[in-house]
Design a protein around this motif. Structure first.
Motif, mmCIF file in Angstrom:
data_model
loop_
_atom_site.group_PDB
_atom_site.id
_atom_site.type_symbol
_atom_site.label_atom_id
_atom_site.label_comp_id
_atom_site.label_asym_id
_atom_site.label_seq_id
_atom_site.Cartn_x
_atom_site.Cartn_y
_atom_site.Cartn_z
ATOM 1 N N GLN A 144 -11.031 -41.305 24.228
ATOM 2 C CA GLN A 144 -11.601 -41.368 23.265
ATOM 3 C C GLN A 144 -11.402 -40.514 21.923
ATOM 4 O O GLN A 144 -11.596 -40.580 20.924
ATOM 5 C CB GLN A 144 -12.999 -40.835 23.715
ATOM 6 C CG GLN A 144 -14.127 -41.171 23.068
ATOM 7 C CD GLN A 144 -15.581 -40.895 23.677
ATOM 8 O OE1 GLN A 144 -15.645 -40.322 25.236
ATOM 9 N NE2 GLN A 144 -16.608 -40.627 22.641
ATOM 10 N N ARG A 145 -11.668 -39.019 22.402
ATOM 11 C CA ARG A 145 -11.843 -37.523 21.806
ATOM 12 C C ARG A 145 -9.711 -37.809 20.831
ATOM 13 O O ARG A 145 -9.946 -38.094 19.367
ATOM 14 C CB ARG A 145 -10.985 -36.766 22.380
ATOM 15 C CG ARG A 145 -11.145 -35.574 21.426
ATOM 16 C CD ARG A 145 -11.219 -33.831 21.439
ATOM 17 N NE ARG A 145 -11.805 -32.793 21.322
ATOM 18 C CZ ARG A 145 -11.566 -31.150 21.331
ATOM 19 N NH1 ARG A 145 -10.958 -30.904 22.583
ATOM 20 N NH2 ARG A 145 -10.837 -30.223 20.738
ATOM 21 N N ALA A 146 -8.424 -38.504 21.231
ATOM 22 C CA ALA A 146 -7.597 -38.328 20.493
ATOM 23 C C ALA A 146 -7.840 -39.654 19.046
ATOM 24 O O ALA A 146 -7.520 -40.106 18.402
ATOM 25 C CB ALA A 146 -7.234 -39.242 21.250
ATOM 26 N N LYS A 147 -8.574 -40.639 19.548
ATOM 27 C CA LYS A 147 -8.290 -41.842 18.788
ATOM 28 C C LYS A 147 -9.709 -41.689 17.237
ATOM 29 O O LYS A 147 -9.415 -42.084 15.928
ATOM 30 C CB LYS A 147 -9.730 -42.769 18.917
ATOM 31 C CG LYS A 147 -9.044 -44.018 20.108
ATOM 32 C CD LYS A 147 -9.821 -45.270 20.980
ATOM 33 C CE LYS A 147 -8.828 -45.344 22.174
ATOM 34 N NZ LYS A 147 -10.097 -46.723 22.724
ATOM 35 N N GLN A 148 -10.145 -40.631 17.432
ATOM 36 C CA GLN A 148 -11.563 -39.527 16.523
ATOM 37 C C GLN A 148 -10.592 -38.530 16.277
ATOM 38 O O GLN A 148 -11.051 -38.185 14.723
ATOM 39 C CB GLN A 148 -12.688 -38.830 17.407
ATOM 40 C CG GLN A 148 -13.380 -40.508 17.656
ATOM 41 C CD GLN A 148 -14.454 -40.334 18.966
ATOM 42 O OE1 GLN A 148 -14.804 -38.798 18.699
ATOM 43 N NE2 GLN A 148 -15.314 -41.042 19.109
ATOM 44 N N ASP A 149 -9.879 -38.049 16.633
ATOM 45 C CA ASP A 149 -9.253 -36.780 16.295
ATOM 46 C C ASP A 149 -7.718 -36.907 16.074
ATOM 47 O O ASP A 149 -7.104 -36.195 16.775
ATOM 48 C CB ASP A 149 -9.297 -35.241 17.101
ATOM 49 C CG ASP A 149 -10.071 -34.100 15.937
ATOM 50 O OD1 ASP A 149 -9.415 -33.960 15.273
ATOM 51 O OD2 ASP A 149 -10.433 -33.378 17.004
ATOM 52 N N LYS A 150 -6.500 -36.350 14.959
ATOM 53 C CA LYS A 150 -5.828 -36.411 14.857
ATOM 54 C C LYS A 150 -5.374 -35.096 15.288
ATOM 55 O O LYS A 150 -4.371 -34.547 15.444
ATOM 56 C CB LYS A 150 -5.603 -36.858 13.554
ATOM 57 C CG LYS A 150 -5.689 -38.108 12.879
ATOM 58 C CD LYS A 150 -4.696 -38.238 11.648
ATOM 59 C CE LYS A 150 -5.339 -40.150 11.271
ATOM 60 N NZ LYS A 150 -5.144 -40.103 9.478
ATOM 61 N N ILE A 151 -5.888 -33.772 14.662
ATOM 62 C CA ILE A 151 -5.342 -32.522 14.891
ATOM 63 C C ILE A 151 -5.962 -32.708 16.588
ATOM 64 O O ILE A 151 -4.947 -31.653 17.371
ATOM 65 C CB ILE A 151 -6.561 -31.257 14.145
ATOM 66 C CG1 ILE A 151 -6.987 -31.379 12.662
ATOM 67 C CG2 ILE A 151 -6.317 -30.322 14.795
ATOM 68 C CD1 ILE A 151 -7.624 -31.090 12.295
ATOM 69 N N PHE A 152 -6.265 -33.285 17.190
ATOM 70 C CA PHE A 152 -6.006 -33.246 18.810
ATOM 71 C C PHE A 152 -5.325 -33.304 19.272
ATOM 72 O O PHE A 152 -4.661 -33.251 20.285
ATOM 73 C CB PHE A 152 -7.597 -33.798 19.432
ATOM 74 C CG PHE A 152 -7.922 -33.669 20.705
ATOM 75 C CD1 PHE A 152 -7.727 -32.772 21.760
ATOM 76 C CD2 PHE A 152 -7.379 -34.952 21.343
ATOM 77 C CE1 PHE A 152 -7.810 -32.884 23.277
ATOM 78 C CE2 PHE A 152 -7.566 -35.263 22.904
ATOM 79 C CZ PHE A 152 -8.148 -34.121 23.963
ATOM 80 N N ARG A 153 -4.677 -34.806 18.902
ATOM 81 C CA ARG A 153 -3.917 -35.241 18.928
ATOM 82 C C ARG A 153 -2.638 -34.897 19.352
ATOM 83 O O ARG A 153 -1.941 -34.193 19.832
ATOM 84 C CB ARG A 153 -3.741 -36.445 18.117
ATOM 85 C CG ARG A 153 -4.685 -38.171 18.547
ATOM 86 C CD ARG A 153 -3.587 -39.775 18.271
ATOM 87 N NE ARG A 153 -3.975 -39.594 17.175
ATOM 88 C CZ ARG A 153 -4.488 -39.704 15.987
ATOM 89 N NH1 ARG A 153 -5.872 -39.829 16.763
ATOM 90 N NH2 ARG A 153 -3.907 -39.939 14.781
ATOM 91 N N ALA A 154 -2.465 -33.906 17.625
ATOM 92 C CA ALA A 154 -1.076 -33.004 18.068
ATOM 93 C C ALA A 154 -1.284 -31.551 18.779
ATOM 94 O O ALA A 154 -0.147 -31.431 19.114
ATOM 95 C CB ALA A 154 -1.589 -32.707 16.048
ATOM 96 N N HIS A 155 -2.798 -31.513 19.197
ATOM 97 C CA HIS A 155 -3.078 -30.133 20.143
ATOM 98 C C HIS A 155 -2.336 -30.500 21.066
ATOM 99 O O HIS A 155 -1.479 -29.807 22.241
ATOM 100 C CB HIS A 155 -4.280 -29.557 19.887
ATOM 101 C CG HIS A 155 -4.407 -28.599 19.113
ATOM 102 N ND1 HIS A 155 -6.401 -28.697 19.001
ATOM 103 C CD2 HIS A 155 -4.272 -28.014 18.138
ATOM 104 C CE1 HIS A 155 -6.209 -27.523 18.112
ATOM 105 N NE2 HIS A 155 -4.658 -27.636 17.433
ATOM 106 N N MET A 156 -2.271 -32.189 21.575
ATOM 107 C CA MET A 156 -2.073 -32.104 23.992
ATOM 108 C C MET A 156 -0.679 -32.605 22.722
ATOM 109 O O MET A 156 0.300 -32.297 24.272
ATOM 110 C CB MET A 156 -2.822 -33.745 23.206
ATOM 111 C CG MET A 156 -4.546 -34.326 23.514
ATOM 112 S SD MET A 156 -4.698 -33.079 24.892
ATOM 113 C CE MET A 156 -3.950 -34.026 26.095
ATOM 114 N N GLN A 157 -0.330 -33.265 22.355
ATOM 115 C CA GLN A 157 1.630 -33.058 22.070
ATOM 116 C C GLN A 157 2.327 -31.303 21.832
ATOM 117 O O GLN A 157 3.219 -31.732 23.082
ATOM 118 C CB GLN A 157 2.014 -33.854 20.852
ATOM 119 C CG GLN A 157 3.471 -34.001 20.948
ATOM 120 C CD GLN A 157 3.649 -34.761 19.398
ATOM 121 O OE1 GLN A 157 2.741 -34.647 18.199
ATOM 122 N NE2 GLN A 157 5.076 -35.795 19.188
#
Length: 583
Positions: free
Chosen positions: A537-550
């Motif tokens: 859910q958060r990854a769909k809304q937040d591009k920065i979060f996706r980068a943090h996860m990676q």
């Protein structure tokens, strides 16, 4: 030496003509590139249209010489005398004129791009429409110089003396004027965006209609300067002196004015929206009809200030005293469609003496905290206790509580004015951490407070028959309490994962799962479903979060990666990238 003799020797390849005397000579259009004319006497000589590129004229005397349209690019003119010379439209790109005397010289429309004029004398020089971009004028004397419409973009004018200089409509974008003297200079319509005027003296300078957006004016002296209608968007004016300055209709949106002195300044109709006014002196200033939308007034001195007609929509106050302000009414809202203030306060009457101070002294001590769910009052109490320690005894108390459609609103009151927005954010960030610690240590806290469970609440303590042959086991929560505890922890995990970075929530969630395990509550569903759902859910809304996860996937310590939560997060990441590739 005769002119013809010099030219013949030059044609034969000779270049050394040092200390030659060509006073009054006619050398219009001659080619003397790369010649050495060190110390030469060229007083009154006609060198118009001459080719003097890379010529060495160090210490030469060119007083009243005619150098119109001459090519002097890369020429060396250090310590030369050019006073009264005519260099209009001359090409002086990358020329070196250190310590040169150019007083009263005419350099109208000349090209001095990248030239070095360090410590040069340029008093009353005519540089109108000249190109001086990226030039070096540190320590130069430019008193009463004419620099109207000149291009000084990126020029270095540190410590330059520009007293009473004319810089109307000049381009000084990103120029450096640190410590420059601009007393009584005329800079009306000047373009100073992103320039650095730290500690510059602009006393009584004229800056009407000037663009000083993002300019650095820290510790600059602008006392009695005229900045009417100037643009100072995001300008930095920390510790600047603006005593009795004319700032009518000025644009100071999001400007930094901390510790600035604006005593007696005229700020009628000025736009200070979003400006930072921490420890700023505005006593006796005229702020009539000014805009203070979302401005930050922290310990701002407003004694004797005139504030009638101010628009104060969403301003932020902290430790600001309004008891000595002169004000008949204010506007509390702003219509962005019509660009006009609305909601006059008070309606149908004027403010009584000191009424504005009483009104905002009380309101500035109120703050609102929005929570995603009903608060755990024990955790909130401990949160406020922590805030009280951090905030030097704010004495926060709950004024009201309201359950809204999508969140809960807790209104708090402090015993003195506070920065409500900053403090609310701090409480919202701290509350989940305190709740987590409370859940993990609740029984120990109750033991310390000597709070014993009541017999009528069997779910607080599970009674079991004595087992003499086995060691004593720790009591487990009742089934109902397990459900409530499970649901509360799941909500807390969801909240933590929606607002913390992967590095933070892996550890936080692991502690909560360990706590549930100690209570005999299974956590498999949380590991398999909850964590994956929240991350997706958060990854769909937040591009920065996706980068943090990676980044976490590549840099996380092995201990974190192999933990129960770490493994669940890695699985969720794998699923997230699979879904992304499908799209």
């Amino acid at each position: 030496m005769q002119v013809q003799d010099l030219l013949e020797r030059y044609q034969k390849g000779e270049r050394d003509f040092a200390h030659v005397n060509l006073s009054g000579a006619s050398l219009s259009g001659v080619n003397l590139r790369d010649a050495d004319l060190t110390g030469s006497n060229l007083t009154g000589a006609n060198l118009s249209w001459a080719f003097l590129s890379r010529t060495n004229l160090t210490g030469a005397c060119l007083r009243r010489a005619d150098l119109r349209s001459a090519s002097l690019n890369n020429a060396i003119l250090n310590q030369s005398i050019l006073s009264g010379a005519n260099l209009s439209k001359a090409d002086l790109r990358l020329a070196s004129l250190q310590n040169a005397d150019l007083n009263w010289a005419i350099l109208q429309e000349a090209d001095l791009s990248g030239a070095t004029l360090q410590d040069a004398k340029l008093d009353q020089v005519n540089l109108e429409r000249a190109k001086l971009n990226s030039s070096c004028l540190t320590g130069a004397e430019l008193m009463e110089a004419n620099l109207r419409r000149a291009n000084l973009a990126g020029a270095n004018l540190d410590r330059a003396n520009l007293r009473e200089a004319h810089l109307e409509e000049a381009n000084l974008r990103e120029a450096s004027l640190i410590g420059a003297n601009l007393i009584e200079a005329n800079l009306s319509g000047v373009y100073l965006r992103q320039a650095n005027l730290t500690e510059a003296d602009l006393h009584r300078a004229i800056l009407t209609g000037a663009d000083l957006s993002e300019t650095i004016l820290n510790s600059a002296d602008l006392s009695r300067a005229n900045l009417a209608g100037a643009y100072l968007l995001k300008a930095s004016l920390s510790k600047a002196h603006l005593l009795r300055a004319n700032l009518q209709d000025v644009y100071l949106l999001r400007a930094d004015l901390k510790t600035a002195n604006l005593r007696g300044a005229d700020l009628q109709r000025a736009d200070l929206s979003g400006a930072y006014l921490s420890d700023t002196s505005l006593n006796e200033a005229d702020l009539s009809d000014a805009y203070l939308l979302e401005s930050h007034l922290i310990r701002t001195n407003l004694d004797g200030a005139q504030m009638t007609g101010c628009c104060i929509a969403n301003w932020h106050l902290e430790e600001t005293d309004f008891s000595k302000v002169n004000c008949r009414y204010v506007f509390t809202q702003f219509n962005y469609t019509t660009k006009k203030p609305t909601d006059r306060y008070p309606v149908g009457r004027d403010l009584e003496a000191g009424e504005l101070g009483r009104q905002y002294q009380e309101d500035s001590a109120l703050l609102e905290v929005h929570l995603t769910e009903a608060p755990n009052w024990e955790a909130l109490a401990f949160t406020l206790a922590q805030i009280d320690r951090e905030g030097n005894g704010l004495g926060l108390t709950v004024k009201s509580y309201e359950a809204l459609d999508e969140h809960c609103l807790v209104r708090l009151k402090a015993n003195r004015p506070v920065n409500a927005k900053l403090l609310s954010r701090r409480i919202f960030q701290l509350y989940p951490e305190v709740l987590q610690r409370l859940l993990a240590n609740r029984s120990e806290i109750f033991d310390l407070l000597a709070i014993a469970p009541r017999a009528i609440e069997p779910d607080l303590l599970l009674e079991s028959p004595p087992q003499p042959a086995q060691p004593e086991l720790k009591a487990l929560p009742s089934p109902d309490r397990r459900i409530r505890l499970y649901q509360e922890v799941v909500r807390q995990i969801q909240h933590i994962m929606m607002y913390q970075t992967p590095e933070e929530f892996v550890q936080s969630v692991q502690q909560l799962l360990n706590y549930l395990s100690r209570q005999g509550i299974a956590t498999e569903d949380i590991q398999k479903k909850v964590i994956s759902q929240v991350i997706t859910q958060r990854a769909k809304q937040d591009k920065i979060f996706r980068a943090h996860m990676q980044r976490w996937e590549k840099t996380a310590p092995e201990v974190a990666r192999l933990s129960t939560v770490g493994q669940a997060v890695r699985l969720a990441i794998a699923l997230m990238w699979t879904e992304t590739k499908k799209l």
